[in-house]
Design a protein around this motif. Structure first.
Motif, short mmCIF file in Angstrom:
data_model
loop_
_atom_site.label_atom_id
_atom_site.label_comp_id
_atom_site.label_asym_id
_atom_site.label_seq_id
_atom_site.Cartn_x
_atom_site.Cartn_y
_atom_site.Cartn_z
N ARG A 1 -58.45 4.21 11.43
CA ARG A 1 -59.39 3.24 11.67
C ARG A 1 -59.72 2.35 10.58
N VAL A 2 -58.88 2.22 9.69
CA VAL A 2 -58.99 1.40 8.36
C VAL A 2 -57.90 0.89 8.08
N GLN A 3 -57.98 -0.58 7.76
CA GLN A 3 -56.92 -1.20 7.60
C GLN A 3 -56.98 -2.05 6.20
N PRO A 4 -56.63 -1.64 5.03
CA PRO A 4 -56.86 -2.43 3.83
C PRO A 4 -56.01 -3.53 3.91
N LEU A 5 -56.69 -4.43 3.11
CA LEU A 5 -56.04 -6.00 3.03
C LEU A 5 -56.57 -6.27 1.79
N ARG A 6 -55.51 -6.49 0.76
CA ARG A 6 -55.72 -6.98 -0.62
C ARG A 6 -55.64 -8.41 -0.58
N ALA A 7 -56.69 -9.22 -0.51
CA ALA A 7 -56.98 -10.53 -0.51
C ALA A 7 -58.12 -11.11 -1.29
N ASP A 8 -58.06 -12.37 -1.71
CA ASP A 8 -59.23 -12.84 -2.35
C ASP A 8 -60.38 -13.19 -1.26
N ALA A 9 -61.59 -12.69 -1.49
CA ALA A 9 -62.71 -12.74 -0.25
C ALA A 9 -63.08 -14.30 -0.08
N GLY A 10 -62.77 -15.19 -1.27
CA GLY A 10 -63.26 -16.59 -1.10
C GLY A 10 -62.08 -17.35 -0.46
N GLN A 11 -61.31 -16.72 -0.22
CA GLN A 11 -59.95 -17.74 0.69
C GLN A 11 -59.95 -17.33 2.01
N PRO A 12 -59.32 -18.03 2.98
CA PRO A 12 -59.07 -17.80 4.26
C PRO A 12 -58.31 -16.22 4.45
N LEU A 13 -58.84 -15.47 5.28
CA LEU A 13 -58.04 -14.21 5.55
C LEU A 13 -57.06 -14.15 6.44
N PRO A 14 -55.86 -13.94 6.08
CA PRO A 14 -54.56 -14.19 6.82
C PRO A 14 -54.73 -13.15 8.05
N GLY A 15 -54.36 -13.71 9.22
CA GLY A 15 -54.29 -12.79 10.50
C GLY A 15 -55.66 -12.35 11.16
N ILE A 16 -56.93 -12.76 10.70
CA ILE A 16 -58.04 -12.25 11.10
C ILE A 16 -58.87 -13.21 11.45
N ASP A 17 -59.28 -12.96 12.85
CA ASP A 17 -60.00 -13.93 13.48
C ASP A 17 -60.86 -13.12 14.57
N ALA A 18 -61.95 -13.69 15.13
CA ALA A 18 -62.68 -13.07 16.31
C ALA A 18 -63.06 -11.67 15.92
N ALA A 19 -63.59 -11.36 14.63
CA ALA A 19 -64.39 -10.31 14.23
C ALA A 19 -65.71 -9.99 14.93
N ASP A 20 -66.00 -8.81 15.25
CA ASP A 20 -67.39 -8.66 15.95
C ASP A 20 -68.31 -8.90 14.86
N LEU A 21 -68.05 -8.11 13.70
CA LEU A 21 -68.83 -8.18 12.55
C LEU A 21 -68.16 -8.34 11.10
N VAL A 22 -68.80 -9.17 10.19
CA VAL A 22 -68.49 -9.32 8.94
C VAL A 22 -69.39 -8.52 8.11
N TRP A 23 -69.30 -7.92 7.10
CA TRP A 23 -70.09 -7.20 6.19
C TRP A 23 -69.78 -7.77 4.85
N ALA A 24 -70.47 -8.47 4.19
CA ALA A 24 -70.41 -8.70 2.72
C ALA A 24 -71.60 -8.06 1.96
N SER A 25 -71.30 -7.20 1.41
CA SER A 25 -72.32 -6.56 0.39
C SER A 25 -72.19 -6.97 -1.04
N ALA A 26 -73.03 -7.54 -1.64
CA ALA A 26 -73.07 -7.96 -3.22
C ALA A 26 -71.63 -8.53 -3.46
N SER A 27 -71.09 -9.24 -2.63
CA SER A 27 -69.90 -9.98 -2.97
C SER A 27 -70.05 -11.53 -2.87
N LEU A 28 -70.70 -12.13 -2.21
CA LEU A 28 -70.74 -13.79 -1.97
C LEU A 28 -71.09 -14.30 -3.25
#
Length: 299
Positions: free
Chosen positions: A109-136
């Motif tokens: 149930r977990v897919q790790p993705l190494r990416a910069d949170a400030g850049q567009p996320l490759p291959g990810i759209d239509a998420a039901d929920l985005v959780w940004a905790s102490a990251s922005l």
């Protein structure tokens, strides 16, 4: 996240890159895990509030700046049909998160993705929920990142932003009797450092979310307080020790030598060490914003 910088992940000061990133991240992960353990009721209340507002089901969650996975696993528990894409720039954090997922039987149930949170996320759209905790607040341009996240969240989906006002406080004013106000002075020095290196901490998140096209449906600021004096919860002393040790490194040269020496007495394993004290009073001010991508938008 990894939400890093002079204030570090979840407000814990300091994060290294390059050759020393792995040991720094390992210590940071300990702080994150202890924070989630000590403030478990707050985290559970947060995910419950998200569930109350979620519509259309939550099956795909993006944890933006996942760190050690405290948010990932809390959301997997709250939404048993969901899978989580755990995004972080640190390979060390993602490796740790993946090992934990395997140990808990949640790897599928977990897919790790190494990416910069400030850049567009490759291959990810239509998420039901985005959780940004102490990251922005660690991003170079949070406003631009939120505009990019607008297309990551499906119409009608939610973006949950949890932020904090800086490093938690741990000590009574008279923790070191001959240096009253020690922690306040160290915090002031750290705040000045954060202003230079993490200028978006304390931003107008409601306004930034609305400018990105989201409709803020819930906003709440709360001071969490963990009075550890009667009795001391397991982990409170270690949490304070790890965080204050990072503060000690960050403010070296920014506070006077007497204050540094006094801070050292709280970390040296002696009678005044925070791991042995019975008067810790852990406080942390945190904000939560739950924002929806309007379902009828043409954007």
């Amino acid at each position: 996240m990894t939400h890093h910088g002079p204030a570090g992940h979840h407000g814990a000061p300091g994060h290294a890159h390059a050759h020393d990133a792995a040991p720094q991240d390992d210590e940071l992960a300990q702080i994150l895990d202890l924070d989630a353990e000590l403030f478990a009721d707050h985290l559970a209340a947060t995910t419950r509030r998200i569930a109350d507002l979620a519509t259309g089901g939550v099956r795909h969650v993006v944890d933006l700046g996942a760190g050690s996975g405290t948010g990932t696993f809390a959301l997997l528990e709250r939404f048993p049909e969901a899978r989580v894409t755990a995004v972080d720039s640190s390979a060390t954090m993602l490796d740790r998160l993946t090992r934990t997922a395997v140990a808990r039987g949640l790897a599928a149930r977990v897919q790790p993705l190494r990416a910069d949170a400030g850049q567009p996320l490759p291959g990810i759209d239509a998420a039901d929920l985005v959780w940004a905790s102490a990251s922005l607040h660690h991003l170079d341009d949070p406003a631009a990142a939120l505009k990019g996240l607008f297309t990551t969240v499906r119409p009608g989906g939610l973006l949950a932003v949890a932020e904090l006002d800086g490093m938690p406080r741990f000590l009574p004013d008279d923790a070191v009797p001959d240096r009253p106000g020690l922690e306040a002075r160290c915090r002031a020095a750290l705040t000045a450092l954060q202003t230079e290196h993490v200028p978006h901490m304390g931003s107008d998140w409601r306004g930034t979310l609305e400018a990105a096209g989201f409709a803020v449906e819930y906003a709440h600021t709360e001071e969490l307080r963990l009075d550890a004096r009667t009795p001391s919860p397991a982990g409170a002393g270690q949490y304070a020790y790890l965080a204050l040790r990072r503060i000690r490194e960050a403010v070296d040269g920014l506070v006077d030598a007497t204050d540094l020496a006094a801070l050292d007495t709280l970390l040296d394993g002696g009678a005044q060490d925070v791991r042995h004290r019975g008067d810790l009073d852990v406080r942390s001010t945190r904000e939560l914003f739950l924002a929806r991508r309007p379902a009828d938008t043409g954007r």
